[in-house]
Motif scaffolding. Sequence first.
Motif, short mmCIF file in Angstrom:
data_model
loop_
_atom_site.label_atom_id
_atom_site.label_comp_id
_atom_site.label_asym_id
_atom_site.label_seq_id
_atom_site.Cartn_x
_atom_site.Cartn_y
_atom_site.Cartn_z
N TRP A 169 -82.48 54.43 59.30
CA TRP A 169 -81.94 53.64 58.18
C TRP A 169 -80.54 54.15 57.86
N MET A 170 -79.57 53.26 57.75
CA MET A 170 -78.20 53.66 57.47
C MET A 170 -77.58 52.69 56.47
N ARG A 171 -76.90 53.25 55.47
CA ARG A 171 -76.35 52.42 54.40
C ARG A 171 -74.90 52.78 54.13
N PHE A 172 -74.09 51.75 53.88
CA PHE A 172 -72.70 51.92 53.45
C PHE A 172 -72.58 51.34 52.05
N TYR A 173 -72.21 52.22 51.10
CA TYR A 173 -72.18 51.83 49.70
C TYR A 173 -70.81 52.15 49.10
N GLY A 174 -70.17 51.13 48.54
CA GLY A 174 -68.89 51.33 47.87
C GLY A 174 -67.78 51.83 48.79
N CYS A 175 -67.85 51.50 50.06
CA CYS A 175 -66.88 52.00 51.03
C CYS A 175 -65.77 50.98 51.31
N LYS A 176 -64.63 51.50 51.72
CA LYS A 176 -63.54 50.68 52.22
C LYS A 176 -63.08 51.29 53.54
N ILE A 177 -63.46 50.64 54.64
CA ILE A 177 -63.19 51.16 55.98
C ILE A 177 -62.52 50.05 56.79
N GLU A 178 -61.37 50.35 57.35
CA GLU A 178 -60.62 49.32 58.08
C GLU A 178 -61.27 48.98 59.41
N ASN A 179 -61.79 49.98 60.09
CA ASN A 179 -62.36 49.74 61.41
C ASN A 179 -63.66 50.53 61.54
N LEU A 180 -64.78 49.82 61.60
CA LEU A 180 -66.11 50.45 61.69
C LEU A 180 -66.79 50.04 62.98
N GLN A 217 -82.60 58.98 57.23
CA GLN A 217 -81.81 58.18 56.30
C GLN A 217 -80.40 58.74 56.22
N THR A 218 -79.41 57.87 56.41
CA THR A 218 -78.00 58.27 56.33
C THR A 218 -77.28 57.33 55.38
N THR A 219 -76.49 57.90 54.46
CA THR A 219 -75.76 57.09 53.48
C THR A 219 -74.30 57.54 53.43
N PHE A 220 -73.39 56.57 53.57
CA PHE A 220 -71.97 56.79 53.35
C PHE A 220 -71.60 56.13 52.03
N SER A 221 -70.99 56.89 51.13
CA SER A 221 -70.66 56.35 49.81
C SER A 221 -69.19 56.59 49.46
N TYR A 222 -68.52 55.51 49.02
CA TYR A 222 -67.20 55.56 48.39
C TYR A 222 -66.08 56.12 49.28
N PHE A 223 -66.21 55.95 50.59
CA PHE A 223 -65.14 56.38 51.48
C PHE A 223 -64.06 55.31 51.57
N ASN A 224 -62.83 55.75 51.57
CA ASN A 224 -61.67 54.88 51.80
C ASN A 224 -60.91 55.48 52.98
N ILE A 225 -61.26 55.02 54.20
CA ILE A 225 -60.73 55.62 55.42
C ILE A 225 -60.32 54.52 56.41
N GLU A 226 -59.58 54.94 57.42
CA GLU A 226 -59.07 53.98 58.40
C GLU A 226 -60.10 53.60 59.46
N LYS A 227 -60.78 54.63 59.98
CA LYS A 227 -61.64 54.35 61.14
C LYS A 227 -62.87 55.26 61.14
N LEU A 228 -64.00 54.68 61.50
CA LEU A 228 -65.25 55.45 61.60
C LEU A 228 -66.10 54.88 62.73
N LEU A 235 -74.95 47.04 55.00
CA LEU A 235 -73.59 47.07 54.49
C LEU A 235 -73.59 46.36 53.15
N GLU A 236 -73.47 47.13 52.07
CA GLU A 236 -73.66 46.58 50.74
C GLU A 236 -72.50 45.68 50.31
N GLU A 237 -72.75 44.82 49.33
CA GLU A 237 -71.77 43.84 48.89
C GLU A 237 -70.58 44.47 48.16
#
Length: 235
Positions: free
Chosen positions: A159-170, A140-151, A182-184
């Motif tokens: 299982w992988m989840r993105f929660y509360g993130c802002k990523i320009e290029n994923l 299980q991998t979780t990314f939370s609350y990141f505000n980054i350009e590229k990942l 990818l959460e709402e």
Amino acid sequence: MDKKHRTLLIIISIVGWTAIGGLGWYFINSYTSKPKKVRGVAEYDTLVQPTHYKTIPSQAFKNVILETDLGPVQIYFEPSEKHSVKFHQSYLKYVDIAYRGDTLVIHAKKTPKSTKEEPVFKQIYVYTPDIKYYQGEASQTTFSYFNIEKLKVDSRSSWMRFYGCKIENLELLTDHPCNYRLEENSYFGKVRADINENSAMTCLSYIQNDLIIKTKDFKKIDISKENVKKLLVEK
């Protein structure tokens, strides 16, 4: 002194000495019943449980590679001004940390099976202000609350989840079965995802530009039509 008064004095003396003796025994017994202090052991050590997690300061990194043994392992990525890694104490002695340039390598040795008497909590927290690349074998991998350009993510996770993130290029890649979510409450500028036939994807996030998916089958892909402005399919 007559016999009557002598008898009364004897009785009073006996009662008095009995009371004094009982009181002395009480104090002696109370003192000797106190726990003895052991040299080198703090008194609170027997009352307070040790901290469950240990945070280890880390040198700066942009990439993370996680190599683990079999069994459920949870890794959480969270933003922080300082770089550090946190492990559960029961898991700490089974994990090694190394650096390859600007890459943090976390390697887990063979970990004994967790039991009720000796539980092992395979939980890892990674704190960093920015991350560019992640390759991991965690279940299980979780990314939370990141505000980054590229990942870019090369997932070996199930299982992988993105929660509360802002990523320009994923960019999402995997050769293993993986369920992406990818959460709402997340926002992406552009997402490119290579979803194999054994993987799934749920995209509830807002994607401003393009969602590019490479897949042979859309049966396991669920996309919010309201939040995805442009969907492109690659073969």
